[in-house]
Design a protein around this motif. Structure first.
Motif, PDB file in Angstrom:
ATOM      1  N   PRO B  71      73.964  36.217  27.500  1.00 25.39           N
ATOM      2  CA  PRO B  71      73.519  37.557  27.098  1.00 25.39           C
ATOM      3  C   PRO B  71      74.300  38.111  25.906  1.00 25.39           C
ATOM      4  CG  PRO B  71      73.782  37.455  29.484  1.00 25.39           C
ATOM      5  CD  PRO B  71      74.266  36.152  28.944  1.00 25.39           C
ATOM      6  N   ASN B  72      75.607  37.821  25.842  1.00 23.28           N
ATOM      7  CA  ASN B  72      76.414  38.411  24.767  1.00 23.28           C
ATOM      8  C   ASN B  72      76.188  37.734  23.411  1.00 23.28           C
ATOM      9  OD1 ASN B  72      77.689  36.239  26.135  1.00 23.28           O
ATOM     10  ND2 ASN B  72      79.598  36.654  25.094  1.00 23.28           N
ATOM     11  N   ARG B  73      75.392  36.666  23.390  1.00 26.62           N
ATOM     12  CA  ARG B  73      75.099  36.007  22.109  1.00 26.62           C
ATOM     13  C   ARG B  73      73.615  36.152  21.752  1.00 26.62           C
ATOM     14  NH1 ARG B  73      79.614  35.702  21.324  1.00 26.62           N
ATOM     15  NH2 ARG B  73      81.200  34.139  21.829  1.00 26.62           N
ATOM     16  N   MET B  76      70.877  41.522  21.627  1.00 25.83           N
ATOM     17  CA  MET B  76      69.891  42.430  22.197  1.00 25.83           C
ATOM     18  C   MET B  76      70.592  43.700  22.673  1.00 25.83           C
ATOM     19  SD  MET B  76      67.355  40.004  24.322  1.00 25.83           S
ATOM     20  CE  MET B  76      66.455  38.710  23.492  1.00 25.83           C
ATOM     21  N   MET B  78      70.176  46.929  25.688  1.00 25.73           N
ATOM     22  CA  MET B  78      69.459  47.183  26.936  1.00 25.73           C
ATOM     23  C   MET B  78      69.802  48.575  27.461  1.00 25.73           C
ATOM     24  SD  MET B  78      68.842  44.592  30.014  1.00 25.73           S
ATOM     25  CE  MET B  78      68.027  45.015  31.538  1.00 25.73           C
ATOM     26  N   PHE B  97      82.120  50.530  22.224  1.00 25.76           N
ATOM     27  CA  PHE B  97      82.302  49.260  22.944  1.00 25.76           C
ATOM     28  C   PHE B  97      81.503  48.130  22.292  1.00 25.76           C
ATOM     29  CE2 PHE B  97      81.563  46.051  26.108  1.00 25.76           C
ATOM     30  CZ  PHE B  97      82.732  46.020  26.850  1.00 25.76           C
ATOM     31  N   GLY B  98      80.223  48.390  22.042  1.00 22.59           N
ATOM     32  CA  GLY B  98      79.367  47.359  21.450  1.00 22.59           C
ATOM     33  C   GLY B  98      79.746  47.052  20.005  1.00 22.59           C
ATOM     34  N   ASP B 100      82.681  47.294  18.705  1.00 16.84           N
ATOM     35  CA  ASP B 100      83.909  46.519  18.805  1.00 16.84           C
ATOM     36  C   ASP B 100      83.582  45.056  19.109  1.00 16.84           C
ATOM     37  OD1 ASP B 100      86.601  46.246  18.812  1.00 16.84           O
ATOM     38  OD2 ASP B 100      86.880  46.880  20.894  1.00 16.84           O
ATOM     39  N   ALA B 101      82.719  44.849  20.102  1.00 18.18           N
ATOM     40  CA  ALA B 101      82.356  43.488  20.502  1.00 18.18           C
ATOM     41  C   ALA B 101      81.593  42.761  19.388  1.00 18.18           C
ATOM     42  CB  ALA B 101      81.526  43.523  21.782  1.00 18.18           C
ATOM     43  N   HIS B 102      80.872  43.520  18.570  1.00 16.51           N
ATOM     44  CA  HIS B 102      80.129  42.915  17.458  1.00 16.51           C
ATOM     45  C   HIS B 102      80.991  42.771  16.208  1.00 16.51           C
ATOM     46  CE1 HIS B 102      76.522  43.526  19.832  1.00 16.51           C
ATOM     47  NE2 HIS B 102      75.839  42.841  18.942  1.00 16.51           N
ATOM     48  N   ARG B 145      73.821  54.006  22.915  1.00 13.84           N
ATOM     49  CA  ARG B 145      74.763  52.890  23.028  1.00 13.84           C
ATOM     50  C   ARG B 145      74.068  51.564  22.733  1.00 13.84           C
ATOM     51  NH1 ARG B 145      77.508  51.383  28.734  1.00 13.84           N
ATOM     52  NH2 ARG B 145      75.337  50.824  29.134  1.00 13.84           N
ATOM     53  N   ALA B 146      72.806  51.462  23.167  1.00 14.33           N
ATOM     54  CA  ALA B 146      72.054  50.231  22.913  1.00 14.33           C
ATOM     55  C   ALA B 146      71.642  50.139  21.441  1.00 14.33           C
ATOM     56  CB  ALA B 146      70.832  50.179  23.818  1.00 14.33           C
ATOM     57  N   VAL B 149      74.376  49.240  18.035  1.00 18.62           N
ATOM     58  CA  VAL B 149      74.732  47.889  17.579  1.00 18.62           C
ATOM     59  C   VAL B 149      73.596  47.256  16.763  1.00 18.62           C
ATOM     60  CG1 VAL B 149      76.317  47.468  19.479  1.00 18.62           C
ATOM     61  CG2 VAL B 149      73.944  46.787  19.718  1.00 18.62           C
TER      62      VAL B 149
END
Lengths: 266, 352
Positions: B71-73, B76, B78, B97-98, B100-102, B145-146, B149
């Motif tokens: 899912p993290n790759r 997308m 949600m 959060f997103g 940062d992760a991206h 939040r979705a 990103v």
């Protein structure tokens, strides 16, 4: 509640009074005696550092077990829970003798050490700080595992998915979501384990022995063997205050974020 | 096609949760997976997100095969049914959060977060914690939040089901507007047919792990292909009959009401069919109405006031027909005996 207060406070007041009244001497003579002795200062330092270390090791070892227990529908949860709680069902003395056998000169640990070529048969963990920590961790694992598992179970499983779809891998999810949300359980567990370690008597007395005395052992020696009640009382009060200040400092630190977040609950 | 789903199948033990689902979506298109609980729509969404692994079939986004991608790759976004906001993070940090992760550079984050919150109308809420927000606000934060990103596809899992009716009606239009403004390709799961009709460009009607029908909201609502589709879209008049003849493109069907003409099928003479006509397509006609329509005389059994319309239960030859008529002076006093009429175009033959 009143009975609890009386039963707790009355002996406590007695101990404090005994610690400051030593036959016409100035008020804090016994405390001065304690802190002027390098031996007793070392004992206090050892008690605090060993307890902190035992707490830290317990947290690290407990987390994976708690994660396992918190997953719904895992087979073997009951057995693992029982295995975790089992040490608490055995008396402290019997358990400590068990550890003496394992950690002692001809024990399992020593033999494995010899087998692996790490040392000769004189090398063992009995009467060492490491031995005391191992035994303390074993005893107190359930006090840490259960509150952490409780906290983990409160976490909405959708949060993992939300974090994952936002691009987070397992490590980021663990560090940024799981760990902070398990903090309340960890705080509770850490406080219990630290206090229990600092005040434990049988385990350090039997496994650490007189070579590495902890506070409870010194208090016992002074009170029962040397019949120096004022000094034993003073040592008790010092232990109490030291444990309480470490605990309060930790609770304050852990509570900073939580207070801000829970000011208004939905 | 920007999103391509091919022959996707998922089984749980012996139960097939999703069977052979194939469809596609253009860039910027909003699809709704519509159906009752247990129809496989959530399974399908979780397969697209990568939370579940398919037993067969594949998913491609922008020609990239996502089989095996966690899912993290998948790039997308949600929106979850219960929003799944991080309770220990404030609104800004939930959005960060997103980013940062991206790996979005810190310098851009504040602007991106500000933009995303402005899109959902929550500027100034950065420092609030989720528990201090109302359900509708949490919903908007989840959407922001979705979106922040900039995912290639946005998935929405029953996003409005936890809101009260009033808020749900305004939010579904807001969501539609926000998704269109962001030119977002989106897949929405819902069991609420109105929600699907209002938000989606195309609706995938699902039942029993299968896609029953794919079409525009008008298609699915006005021209359901199957009895299930007609029932789910609240076309209450389902009339059984036998094909007895043909008049140009219309089938002549013998039913409990009498003989009627219907379209939408080329069934053979003698075959048993089900015909549907929507209650709001039936009108009360004068006895001498000249139009060449399906018309029958019947008796009004019951009249129920619904605010926007009046619902009549009319007995015609042993069949109870449901008829919705506008509330007006004329329909205030309806005689016990009425003539009901509707166009052949509104009479649809369904596949069984």
């Amino acid at each position: 509640m009143a009975a609890y207060a009386v039963l707790l406070l009355w002996p406590l007041i007695g101990v404090v009074r005994a610690s400051v009244q030593s036959g016409g001497q100035p008020l804090f003579t016994e405390y001065a005696r304690f802190f002027s002795s390098p031996l007793f200062r070392a004992v206090l330092w050892r008690t605090m550092s060993l307890s902190l270390l035992a707490t830290a090791v317990t947290v690290v070892l407990s987390f994976p077990v708690a994660v396992y227990l918190a997953q719904p529908g895992r087979r073997g949860r009951t057995i693992v829970t029982f295995a975790i709680i089992a040490p608490m069902l055995v008396s402290a003395v019997a358990r400590s003798y068990g550890w003496i056998i394992i950690l002692g000169p001809e024990g399992l640990v020593s033999r494995i050490g010899v087998f692996l070529g790490l040392g000769d048969s004189s090398g063992h963990l009995l009467y060492t700080e490491l031995g005391v920590i191992i035994a303390l961790v074993h005893l107190q694992l359930p006090l840490m595992v259960l509150p952490i598992a409780g906290s983990l179970q409160q976490i909405d499983p959708a949060l993992d998915r939300a974090a994952s779809i936002l691009g987070a891998g397992w490590l980021r999810i663990f560090l940024k979501v799981t760990l902070p949300l398990a903090a309340p359980g960890m705080t509770a567990g850490a406080v219990i384990v630290f206090c229990m370690s600092a005040s434990s008597f049988v385990t350090p007395a039997l496994i650490g022995g007189p070579t590495i005395p902890m506070m409870s052992f010194v208090i016992y020696q002074q009170a029962v063997q040397l019949i120096d009640w004022p000094f034993a009382s003073a040592a008790s009060v010092i232990l109490l205050l030291a444990t309480a200040s470490v605990t309060l400092a930790y609770l304050f630190w852990a509570g900073r974020g939580a207070r801000r977040r829970t000011r208004r609950t939905a | 096609m920007f999103l391509e789903v091919q022959e996707l199948t998922k089984r749980y033990g012996g139960v097939t949760a999703l069977s052979d689902a194939s469809f596609g979506a253009q860039r910027g298109e909003i699809l709704a997976l519509l159906g009752p609980s247990g129809c496989g729509k959530t399974t399908l969404l979780n397969l697209i997100a990568g939370f579940l692994r398919p037993d067969h079939g594949c998913i491609r986004v922008n020609s990239r095969d996502l089989s095996g991608a966690p899912p993290n790759r998948r790039d997308m976004g949600m929106v979850f049914q219960n929003y799944a906001l991080f309770p220990h993070l404030n609104v800004a940090k939930n959005l960060a959060f997103g980013l940062d992760a991206h790996g979005v550079p810190k310098s851009q984050r504040e602007t991106r977060i500000g933009d995303a919150l402005a899109r959902v109308g929550l500027s100034g809420f950065e420092a609030r914690y989720p528990h201090a927000l109302s359900g509708g606000q949490q919903q908007r934060v989840a959407l922001a939040r979705a979106l922040v990103v900039r995912p290639s596809i946005l998935l929405l899992d029953e996003p409005l089901s936890n809101l009260d009716t009033q808020l749900r009606k305004t939010m579904r239009e807001d969501i539609q507007r926000i998704l269109k403004a962001a030119e977002m390709t989106a897949v929405l799961v819902t069991h609420d047919q109105e929600e699907a009709l209002v938000i989606a460009d195309r609706v995938l009607l699902m039942s029993g792990g299968r896609i029953e029908q794919i079409g525009t909201p008008e298609d699915v609502y006005e021209r359901p292909h199957t009895v299930f589709g007609a029932r789910f879209m609240e076309a209450t008049n389902l009339i059984e009959g036998i094909v007895v003849g043909r008049e140009r493109q219309w089938l002549e069907i013998e039913t409990a009401l009498g003989r009627l003409l219907a379209g939408g099928s080329d069934a053979d003479n003698g075959s048993r069919v089900t015909v549907m006509v929507r209650p709001e397509r039936i009108r009360i006609a004068a006895p001498d109405d000249p139009r060449r329509e399906n018309h029958f005389d019947g008796t009004v059994l019951k009249t129920v006031y619904h605010g926007t319309h009046r619902r009549l239960h009319v007995a015609v030859g042993g069949f109870e027909l449901t008829v919705d008529v506008p509330v007006s002076d004329q329909t205030d006093s309806i005689a016990d005996s009425v003539r009901v009429a509707w166009r052949r175009e509104d009479t649809q033959v369904l596949a069984r």
